[in-house]
Write a protein that holds these residues in place. Structure first.
Motif, PDB file in Angstrom:
ATOM      1  N   TYR A 102       1.020  -0.801   0.062  1.00 16.67           N
ATOM      2  CA  TYR A 102       0.501  -0.204  -0.294  1.00 16.67           C
ATOM      3  C   TYR A 102       0.915   1.230   0.131  1.00 16.67           C
ATOM      4  O   TYR A 102       1.690   1.600   1.300  1.00 16.67           O
ATOM      5  CB  TYR A 102      -1.024   0.432   1.454  1.00 16.67           C
ATOM      6  CG  TYR A 102      -2.057  -0.843   1.522  1.00 16.67           C
ATOM      7  CD1 TYR A 102      -1.666  -2.410   1.886  1.00 16.67           C
ATOM      8  CD2 TYR A 102      -3.104  -1.137   0.562  1.00 16.67           C
ATOM      9  CE1 TYR A 102      -2.362  -2.890   1.684  1.00 16.67           C
ATOM     10  CE2 TYR A 102      -3.975  -2.116   0.073  1.00 16.67           C
ATOM     11  CZ  TYR A 102      -3.903  -3.503   1.137  1.00 16.67           C
ATOM     12  OH  TYR A 102      -4.582  -4.371   1.465  1.00 16.67           O
ATOM     13  N   ASP A 137      -4.007   3.646   0.524  1.00 16.59           N
ATOM     14  CA  ASP A 137      -4.662   3.099  -0.910  1.00 16.59           C
ATOM     15  C   ASP A 137      -5.401   1.741  -1.386  1.00 16.59           C
ATOM     16  O   ASP A 137      -4.778   1.111  -0.257  1.00 16.59           O
ATOM     17  CB  ASP A 137      -3.931   3.870  -2.297  1.00 16.59           C
ATOM     18  CG  ASP A 137      -2.907   2.578  -2.263  1.00 16.59           C
ATOM     19  OD1 ASP A 137      -1.924   2.803  -3.436  1.00 16.59           O
ATOM     20  OD2 ASP A 137      -2.577   1.617  -1.877  1.00 16.59           O
ATOM     21  N   PRO A 161      -1.281   7.222  -5.775  1.00 13.07           N
ATOM     22  CA  PRO A 161      -2.416   6.317  -6.035  1.00 13.07           C
ATOM     23  C   PRO A 161      -3.918   7.085  -6.524  1.00 13.07           C
ATOM     24  O   PRO A 161      -3.797   8.302  -6.284  1.00 13.07           O
ATOM     25  CB  PRO A 161      -2.678   6.854  -4.164  1.00 13.07           C
ATOM     26  CG  PRO A 161      -1.122   7.552  -3.342  1.00 13.07           C
ATOM     27  CD  PRO A 161      -0.599   8.007  -4.595  1.00 13.07           C
ATOM     28  N   TYR A 175      -7.439   6.994  -1.741  1.00 15.03           N
ATOM     29  CA  TYR A 175      -7.644   6.062  -0.814  1.00 15.03           C
ATOM     30  C   TYR A 175      -8.325   5.445   0.174  1.00 15.03           C
ATOM     31  O   TYR A 175      -9.365   5.807  -0.512  1.00 15.03           O
ATOM     32  CB  TYR A 175      -6.877   6.807   0.619  1.00 15.03           C
ATOM     33  CG  TYR A 175      -5.261   7.579   0.007  1.00 15.03           C
ATOM     34  CD1 TYR A 175      -5.421   8.617  -0.890  1.00 15.03           C
ATOM     35  CD2 TYR A 175      -4.230   7.603   0.763  1.00 15.03           C
ATOM     36  CE1 TYR A 175      -4.277   9.458  -0.877  1.00 15.03           C
ATOM     37  CE2 TYR A 175      -3.374   7.766   0.118  1.00 15.03           C
ATOM     38  CZ  TYR A 175      -2.723   8.833  -0.849  1.00 15.03           C
ATOM     39  OH  TYR A 175      -1.692   8.811  -1.755  1.00 15.03           O
TER      40      TYR A 175
END
Length: 122
Positions: free
Chosen positions: A31, A98, A106, A109
């Motif tokens: 992430y 994200d 990204p 989120y």
């Protein structure tokens, strides 16, 4: 993914503070992580983000050069080091993850922590 932000507090202008965010429930290294803040009566705003590997960061213009984001994938944590704090940095700070698709920057989120209050006195 569950996120827990902590480390907020009261600091004088010009001081420093480090926020941390602990993640659980997912493969943290997948992430990208972001920090956001929301001041009273204002919209939530982007502060900065770090890629899944930690190799890339990006910051809002208002904090660039004063704030630094880092992460420790072994400990599932991300930190926001804040230096030269100003009264206008006063806000609730949130960490976010994200969706894990490993696109930079990204797309969005998907996971949010509960926020931690930072108050900078003049």
């Amino acid at each position: 993914v569950q996120l827990q932000a902590y480390g907020g507090g009261l600091v004088q202008a010009g001081g420093s503070l480090t926020l941390s965010c602990a993640a659980s429930g997912g493969t943290f290294s997948r992430y990208a992580m972001g920090w956001f803040r929301q001041a009273p009566g204002k919209e939530r705003e982007f502060v900065g983000a770090i890629s899944w590997s930690g190799g890339t960061t990006t910051y809002a213009y208002s904090v660039k050069g004063r704030f630094t984001i880092s992460r420790d994938n072994a400990k599932n944590t991300v930190a926001l080091q804040m230096n030269s704090l100003k009264p206008e940095d006063t806000a609730v700070y949130y960490c976010a993850a994200d969706s894990g698709v490993q696109h930079w920057p990204p797309y969005a989120y998907a996971y949010w922590g509960q926020g931690t209050q930072v108050t900078v006195s003049s």
